[in-house]
Write a protein that holds these residues in place. Structure first.
Motif, PDB file in Angstrom:
ATOM      1  N   TYR A  32      37.210  33.583  40.516  1.00  0.00           N
ATOM      2  CA  TYR A  32      37.766  33.216  39.209  1.00  0.00           C
ATOM      3  C   TYR A  32      37.871  34.421  38.296  1.00  0.00           C
ATOM      4  O   TYR A  32      36.947  35.239  38.215  1.00  0.00           O
ATOM      5  N   ALA A  33      38.966  34.479  37.577  1.00  0.00           N
ATOM      6  CA  ALA A  33      39.097  35.493  36.535  1.00  0.00           C
ATOM      7  C   ALA A  33      38.190  35.138  35.368  1.00  0.00           C
ATOM      8  O   ALA A  33      37.918  33.962  35.104  1.00  0.00           O
ATOM      9  N   ILE A  34      37.730  36.142  34.673  1.00  0.00           N
ATOM     10  CA  ILE A  34      36.821  35.935  33.559  1.00  0.00           C
ATOM     11  C   ILE A  34      37.062  37.011  32.513  1.00  0.00           C
ATOM     12  O   ILE A  34      37.524  38.102  32.849  1.00  0.00           O
ATOM     13  N   SER A  52      40.085  40.301  36.858  1.00  0.00           N
ATOM     14  CA  SER A  52      40.636  39.321  37.788  1.00  0.00           C
ATOM     15  C   SER A  52      39.568  38.807  38.739  1.00  0.00           C
ATOM     16  O   SER A  52      38.473  39.360  38.841  1.00  0.00           O
ATOM     17  N   ALA A  53      39.915  37.750  39.471  1.00  0.00           N
ATOM     18  CA  ALA A  53      38.959  37.154  40.406  1.00  0.00           C
ATOM     19  C   ALA A  53      38.472  38.190  41.422  1.00  0.00           C
ATOM     20  O   ALA A  53      37.281  38.265  41.730  1.00  0.00           O
ATOM     21  N   SER A  54      39.381  39.000  41.915  1.00  0.00           N
ATOM     22  CA  SER A  54      39.009  40.006  42.923  1.00  0.00           C
ATOM     23  C   SER A  54      38.255  41.177  42.312  1.00  0.00           C
ATOM     24  O   SER A  54      37.592  41.926  43.013  1.00  0.00           O
ATOM     25  N   LEU A  98      36.019  31.659  31.274  1.00  0.00           N
ATOM     26  CA  LEU A  98      36.387  31.660  32.688  1.00  0.00           C
ATOM     27  C   LEU A  98      37.678  30.877  32.913  1.00  0.00           C
ATOM     28  O   LEU A  98      37.847  29.791  32.351  1.00  0.00           O
ATOM     29  N   ASP A  99      38.545  31.433  33.720  1.00  0.00           N
ATOM     30  CA  ASP A  99      39.776  30.753  34.124  1.00  0.00           C
ATOM     31  C   ASP A  99      39.441  29.819  35.266  1.00  0.00           C
ATOM     32  O   ASP A  99      38.990  30.266  36.326  1.00  0.00           O
ATOM     33  N   GLY A 100      39.689  28.527  35.087  1.00  0.00           N
ATOM     34  CA  GLY A 100      39.291  27.552  36.086  1.00  0.00           C
ATOM     35  C   GLY A 100      40.167  27.475  37.318  1.00  0.00           C
ATOM     36  O   GLY A 100      39.888  26.686  38.223  1.00  0.00           O
ATOM     37  N   GLY A 105      46.615  33.783  41.440  1.00  0.00           N
ATOM     38  CA  GLY A 105      47.364  35.028  41.577  1.00  0.00           C
ATOM     39  C   GLY A 105      47.863  35.540  40.241  1.00  0.00           C
ATOM     40  O   GLY A 105      48.302  36.687  40.137  1.00  0.00           O
ATOM     41  N   ASP A 106      47.783  34.692  39.226  1.00  0.00           N
ATOM     42  CA  ASP A 106      48.205  35.100  37.885  1.00  0.00           C
ATOM     43  C   ASP A 106      46.994  35.566  37.096  1.00  0.00           C
ATOM     44  O   ASP A 106      45.893  35.045  37.265  1.00  0.00           O
ATOM     45  N   PHE A 107      47.205  36.508  36.208  1.00  0.00           N
ATOM     46  CA  PHE A 107      46.095  37.090  35.458  1.00  0.00           C
ATOM     47  C   PHE A 107      46.578  37.489  34.083  1.00  0.00           C
ATOM     48  O   PHE A 107      47.466  38.321  33.951  1.00  0.00           O
TER      49      PHE A 107
END
Length: 127
Positions: A32-34, A52-54, A98-100, A105-107
């Motif tokens: 998850y992106a945060i 980003s999540a990665s 946090l992005d749920g 793939g979007d950020f």
């Protein structure tokens, strides 16, 4: 159950440093992106920095570039915001969000993009 808890805020003199921490439970940060957002009195909430999540992509508000660094420790499910060379205009309540969306793939570092929010921690920069 999702919990987001920020810590590390406080009173610091101009030019000083603080490190904010955000511990997330209920979600694993590697998916998850945060981000960190802030709201000063009488002003709208704004994005400060997001990751980003990665962890491969980060974004910073222009006025904090070169002074703030976002990082995350997936093993600890914790995201950090290292803030150096603090200025009075950095004074605000800082929120972790946090992005749920799982492995999105979007950020974007926009508050409308984020679904879950902590309670915030106050940062005051003053002499």
């Amino acid at each position: 159950q999702l919990q987001i808890v920020e810590s590390g805020g406080g009173l610091v003199q101009p030019g000083g440093s603080l490190r904010l921490s955000c511990v997330v439970s209920g979600f694993t940060l590697d998916h998850y992106a945060i981000g960190w957002f802030r709201q000063a009195p009488g002003k709208e909430r704004e994005g400060v920095s997001c990751i980003s999540a990665s962890g491969a992509v980060t974004d910073y508000k222009e006025s904090v570039k070169g002074r703030f660094t976002i990082s995350k420790d997936n093993a600890k499910n914790t995201v950090y915001l290292q803030m150096n060379s603090l200025k009075p205009e950095d004074t605000a309540v800082y929120y972790c969000a946090l992005d749920g969306a799982y492995n999105s793939g979007d950020f974007y570092c926009l508050d409308a993009w984020y679904d879950y929010w902590g309670q915030g921690t106050q940062v005051t920069v003053s002499s």
